[in-house]
Design an enzyme around this catalytic site. Structure first.
Site, PDB file in Angstrom:
ATOM      1  N   ARG A  73       1.026  -1.325  -0.471  1.00  0.00           N
ATOM      2  CA  ARG A  73       0.122  -0.184  -0.302  1.00  0.00           C
ATOM      3  C   ARG A  73       0.852   1.253  -0.072  1.00  0.00           C
ATOM      4  NH1 ARG A  73      -1.648   1.219   4.845  1.00  0.00           N
ATOM      5  NH2 ARG A  73      -1.230  -0.969   5.894  1.00  0.00           N
ATOM      6  N   TYR A 201      -1.702  -3.549  -6.888  1.00  0.00           N
ATOM      7  CA  TYR A 201      -1.225  -4.120  -5.478  1.00  0.00           C
ATOM      8  C   TYR A 201      -2.272  -3.999  -5.094  1.00  0.00           C
ATOM      9  CZ  TYR A 201      -0.164  -5.402  -0.881  1.00  0.00           C
ATOM     10  OH  TYR A 201       0.049  -6.301   0.578  1.00  0.00           O
ATOM     11  N   LYS A 210      -9.508  -1.986   2.152  1.00  0.00           N
ATOM     12  CA  LYS A 210      -8.843  -1.144   2.493  1.00  0.00           C
ATOM     13  C   LYS A 210      -9.984   0.010   2.407  1.00  0.00           C
ATOM     14  CE  LYS A 210      -6.199  -3.315   5.090  1.00  0.00           C
ATOM     15  NZ  LYS A 210      -6.443  -3.889   6.559  1.00  0.00           N
ATOM     16  N   HIS A 230     -11.478  -1.931  11.402  1.00  0.00           N
ATOM     17  CA  HIS A 230      -9.819  -2.661  11.530  1.00  0.00           C
ATOM     18  C   HIS A 230      -9.419  -3.706  12.246  1.00  0.00           C
ATOM     19  CE1 HIS A 230      -5.229  -3.029  10.043  1.00  0.00           C
ATOM     20  NE2 HIS A 230      -5.659  -4.024   9.582  1.00  0.00           N
ATOM     21  N   SER A 252      -0.979  -3.466  11.340  1.00  0.00           N
ATOM     22  CA  SER A 252      -0.662  -4.366  10.774  1.00  0.00           C
ATOM     23  C   SER A 252       0.632  -4.982  11.619  1.00  0.00           C
ATOM     24  CB  SER A 252      -0.106  -3.562   9.667  1.00  0.00           C
ATOM     25  OG  SER A 252      -1.066  -2.724   9.300  1.00  0.00           O
ATOM     26  N   ALA A 253       0.770  -6.267  10.619  1.00  0.00           N
ATOM     27  CA  ALA A 253       1.944  -6.740  11.144  1.00  0.00           C
ATOM     28  C   ALA A 253       2.164  -7.147  12.925  1.00  0.00           C
ATOM     29  CB  ALA A 253       3.890  -6.153  10.958  1.00  0.00           C
ATOM     30  N   CYS A 254       1.161  -7.506  13.404  1.00  0.00           N
ATOM     31  CA  CYS A 254       0.983  -7.644  14.780  1.00  0.00           C
ATOM     32  C   CYS A 254       0.237  -9.526  15.219  1.00  0.00           C
ATOM     33  CB  CYS A 254       0.540  -6.398  15.303  1.00  0.00           C
ATOM     34  SG  CYS A 254       1.259  -5.202  16.075  1.00  0.00           S
ATOM     35  N   GLY A 255       0.145  -9.988  14.389  1.00  0.00           N
ATOM     36  CA  GLY A 255      -0.278 -11.646  14.564  1.00  0.00           C
ATOM     37  C   GLY A 255      -1.908 -11.428  14.186  1.00  0.00           C
ATOM     38  N   ASP A 281      -9.405  -9.609   8.807  1.00  0.00           N
ATOM     39  CA  ASP A 281      -8.780  -8.098   9.008  1.00  0.00           C
ATOM     40  C   ASP A 281      -9.811  -6.596   9.157  1.00  0.00           C
ATOM     41  OD1 ASP A 281      -7.075  -6.317   8.195  1.00  0.00           O
ATOM     42  OD2 ASP A 281      -7.472  -6.506   6.577  1.00  0.00           O
ATOM     43  N   ASN A 377       6.379  -8.798   1.567  1.00  0.00           N
ATOM     44  CA  ASN A 377       4.858  -8.068   1.862  1.00  0.00           C
ATOM     45  C   ASN A 377       4.088  -9.097   0.172  1.00  0.00           C
ATOM     46  OD1 ASN A 377       2.483  -7.267   2.977  1.00  0.00           O
ATOM     47  ND2 ASN A 377       2.485  -5.778   1.207  1.00  0.00           N
ATOM     48  N   ARG A 379       1.768 -12.378  -0.592  1.00  0.00           N
ATOM     49  CA  ARG A 379       0.849 -12.311  -0.131  1.00  0.00           C
ATOM     50  C   ARG A 379      -0.145 -13.638  -1.009  1.00  0.00           C
ATOM     51  NH1 ARG A 379      -1.882  -8.900   3.415  1.00  0.00           N
ATOM     52  NH2 ARG A 379      -0.288  -7.267   3.857  1.00  0.00           N
ATOM     53  N   ARG A 410       2.506  -4.151  19.668  1.00  0.00           N
ATOM     54  CA  ARG A 410       3.536  -4.234  19.715  1.00  0.00           C
ATOM     55  C   ARG A 410       4.424  -3.591  20.880  1.00  0.00           C
ATOM     56  NH1 ARG A 410       6.839  -8.280  16.276  1.00  0.00           N
ATOM     57  NH2 ARG A 410       5.413  -8.812  15.055  1.00  0.00           N
ATOM     58  N   TYR A 503       1.411 -17.362  20.242  1.00  0.00           N
ATOM     59  CA  TYR A 503       0.649 -18.259  19.194  1.00  0.00           C
ATOM     60  C   TYR A 503      -0.094 -18.520  19.644  1.00  0.00           C
ATOM     61  CZ  TYR A 503       4.956 -16.631  15.650  1.00  0.00           C
ATOM     62  OH  TYR A 503       5.517 -16.238  14.869  1.00  0.00           O
TER      63      TYR A 503
HETATM   64  C1  OXD Z   1      -3.094  -3.939   6.242  1.00  0.00           C
HETATM   65  C2  OXD Z   1      -3.310  -5.229   5.885  1.00  0.00           C
HETATM   66  O1  OXD Z   1      -1.690  -3.525   6.088  1.00  0.00           O
HETATM   67  O2  OXD Z   1      -4.102  -6.242   5.656  1.00  0.00           O
HETATM   68  O3  OXD Z   1      -3.331  -4.083   7.148  1.00  0.00           O
HETATM   69  O4  OXD Z   1      -2.851  -5.939   4.454  1.00  0.00           O
HETATM   70 MN    MN Z   2      -4.982  -5.288   7.349  1.00  0.00          MN
END
Ligand code: OXD
Ligand code: MN
Length: 597
Positions: A73, A201, A210, A230, A252-255, A281, A377, A379, A410, A503
């Site tokens: 993005r 993308y 989004k 979100h 984003s990127a926190c699992g 999401d 990134n 997918r 985080r 996890y």
């Molecule tokens: C984000 C996604 O970046 O879900 O939050 O791709």
């Molecule tokens: Mn997202």
């Protein structure tokens, strides 16, 4: 003259207008049928956009490579275009609508020459549900059509629901020439319109995701008194068979995806726990007639990050993506299957990397860095219905009742493993002050704190101060508001090692949260909120080193005071628009933190 499968006059006129602007060779209305999908896949393969994968090992699956300058993005090219700048707030890029339309129109002009223009009617949420919103995306990318067919409900049944007068979001997309200098992702909430040009993308071009479900929907949700968030949604079934649903927001990127698809650890599984995945999401939530908050996932697929997905981090996802999946920017193995960094097993001895070049493990680029097989990134796009933990309520028009809202980030030191807010207003403050520290994998200074309220910073389609006001107001409208919690799976020790295994073990904390919602257990009142009595968390079968629990729940006065300073700076940018209640919560927290030793 094209035949239209609808009598919706405004829709037909708009499609014709877009066609005059973009000048495609032909126009195809997407009906969502299996024959159409097969035809598009065949054409995609012939045109080189899709590489068919091994039909025994990954049936119905394809690989796609985006332009290397177009892999994520692009927040700096993403705009909220409202008449008043003030309406977009201090956290969004803003462009005046007339100027924005003109700039984009210049790029759209003739951009589909030699290509087909596809018209995709889609529904976010079950078709006909009171939650749902309809959009129509016009695009010149087959990859977009095929992804939208996984991520949303598409085609004839949506057109039928739209009727001859129905409202819809006007979504126009063209790849144009994929030039980053001619790329714009524009949102016009006042016109219910999205224009995206110059990118291929997913996050920029699957406009139901989004762009519609968060940026446009958050604006509509404020007006219509609901929530577009979100958040993941998951159900936790306890040993008695009762299912409690929670919604959780993490940057984003926190699992988020891993949590949403969690497989219970052995001990909890034996006790009788089970997890049901509703979404990973996006959550749309409404107050129903019972005065409680009910949620649907408006999507039908996962658009997940591939690297790091394996049988330990996410066994249910490994099962889900075995068929009917579109992979983007991953490594192609000689046997026609795919691989990424952090996948199961050993790296392949050779393959074709995400840019289409021959690849071997240990290759070094000209700067001395390892050459990655898959883009960080990269997918997969895959149907939720294939997920072993998919909820049986995915198609429920009223969704699922939400017992708890969880915020998380985080944080190495500040936030403890879990705490509960004192009440709704305090919970909104906890969400509004949510933050994450940058990891080595992210752009920017490592360890730097990025405030990301409710994980919506890049996705709120209007002024965030107004958004906080909306959250406060919604609390007053509910008779049975969910309890609000904060979790932090990422606390580290003096050496920087994670203290908590994360996890599947996170379910132990979710069990405590659900028990709190059911009023089964009491908790300790602390300066920041309610914290668990440790005997109420089930640690059976989890060997933690001596002193770990103490470290996971310790509140450090200096850290909290530093955080208060950073919150103050963050709040100040909203000036007089910030709801007074949040300053009250700030002062109250400051006062309580001063009592820490
Ligand atoms: C984000 C996604 O970046 O879900 O939050 O791709
Ligand atoms: Mn997202």
């Amino acid at each position: 003259m094209t035949r239209h499968p609808t009598h919706h006059k405004k829709l037909i006129e708009w499609v014709e207008k877009c066609s005059r602007l973009c000048e495609p060779d032909d126009v195809v209305w997407i009906d969502g049928s299996a024959e159409e999908k097969a035809r598009l896949e065949k054409e995609g393969v012939a045109g080189g956009e899709l590489i068919p994968l091994n039909s025994d090992k990954l049936p119905g699956s394809f690989l796609h490579r985006t332009n290397p300058n177009d892999v994520a993005r692009t927040e700096h090219l993403t705009y909220i275009c409202t008449r008043e700048k003030e309406s977009a707030g201090p956290n969004n890029n803003w462009m005046e609508p007339k100027e924005a339309y003109q700039k984009a129109r210049d790029i759209f002009k003739g951009s589909m020459k030699g290509r087909t223009m596809y018209v995709i009617p889609f529904s976010m949420g079950p078709v006909g549900s009171p939650f749902s919103k309809i959009g129509v995306e016009i695009t010149d990318s087959r990859y977009v059509v095929l992804n939208m067919e996984i991520m949303t409900r598409v085609g004839a049944e949506v057109l039928k629901q739209l009727g001859t007068e129905g409202e819809f979001t006007h979504c126009l997309h063209s790849l144009a020439d994929l030039d980053i200098n001619r790329r714009l992702i524009l949102h016009f909430p006042e016109d219910n319109t999205i224009w995206s040009v110059g990118s291929g993308y997913g996050g920029n071009v699957l406009l139901g995701k989004k762009c519609l479900s968060l940026r446009i929907a958050s604006y509509q949700a404020k007006k219509e008194k609901w929530f577009a968030e979100h958040m993941l949604i998951m159900g936790i079934e306890d040993p008695s068979g009762r299912i409690r649903y929670i919604a959780a927001a993490f940057p984003s990127a926190c699992g988020k995806t891993n949590l949403a698809l969690l497989v219970p650890p052995e001990g909890l599984k034996k006790k009788g726990y089970r997890v049901w995945t509703v979404g990973d999401d996006i959550a749309w939530m409404r107050i129903d007639t019972d005065g409680a908050l009910w949620a649907v996932n408006p999507e039908t697929g996962f658009f997940g990050v591939a690297p790091g997905t394996n049988s330990k981090s996410n066994p249910n996802m490994v099962e889900t993506i075995r068929k009917n999946t579109i992979y983007t920017n991953v490594l192609l193995k000689p046997d026609g299957t795919v691989w990424w960094e952090g996948a199961d097993g050993e790296p392949p001895t050779r393959g074709i990397d995400w840019q289409g070049n021959p690849w071997k493990p240990g290759m070094i680029d000209k700067d001395g860095k390892p050459v990655l097989g898959a883009h960080p990134n990269s997918r997969f796009t895959t149907p939720i219905s294939q997920c072993p933990s998919a909820s049986f309520r995915l198609e429920q028009p009223h969704g699922v009742p939400i017992s708890a809202i969880i915020f998380g980030g985080r944080r190495q030191h500040v936030a403890p493993l879990v705490y509960e807010s004192f009440n709704w207003q305090h919970g909104v403050f906890v969400g509004a002050t949510m933050a994450s520290e940058r990891t080595a994998a992210q752009y920017g200074k490592q360890g730097e704190v990025r405030r990301d309220p409710m994980a919506m910073l890049p996705f709120c389609g209007y002024n965030m101060a107004e958004y906080f006001r909306h959250w406060l107001d919604m609390g007053k409208r509910m008779k049975k508001a969910p309890k609000i919690f904060h979790v932090n799976w990422f606390r580290t020790d003096e050496k920087g090692k994670f203290l908590w295994p994360g996890y599947c073990e996170n379910l132990r904390i979710l069990e405590w949260i659900v028990d709190r919602c059911d009023g089964k257990i009491d908790a300790q009142k602390c300066p920041i909120g309610y914290m668990p009595k440790l005997e109420n968390i089930d640690f059976t079968g989890l060997p933690l080193a001596a002193g770990t629990l103490e470290k996971l729940f310790r509140l450090d006065k200096k850290n909290w005071n530093d955080d208060l300073e950073s919150i103050k700076e963050f709040f100040k940018q909203f000036k007089k628009d910030l709801p007074e209640e949040l300053w009250q919560e700030y002062e109250a927290l400051k006062e309580r933190v001063s009592t820490l030793k």
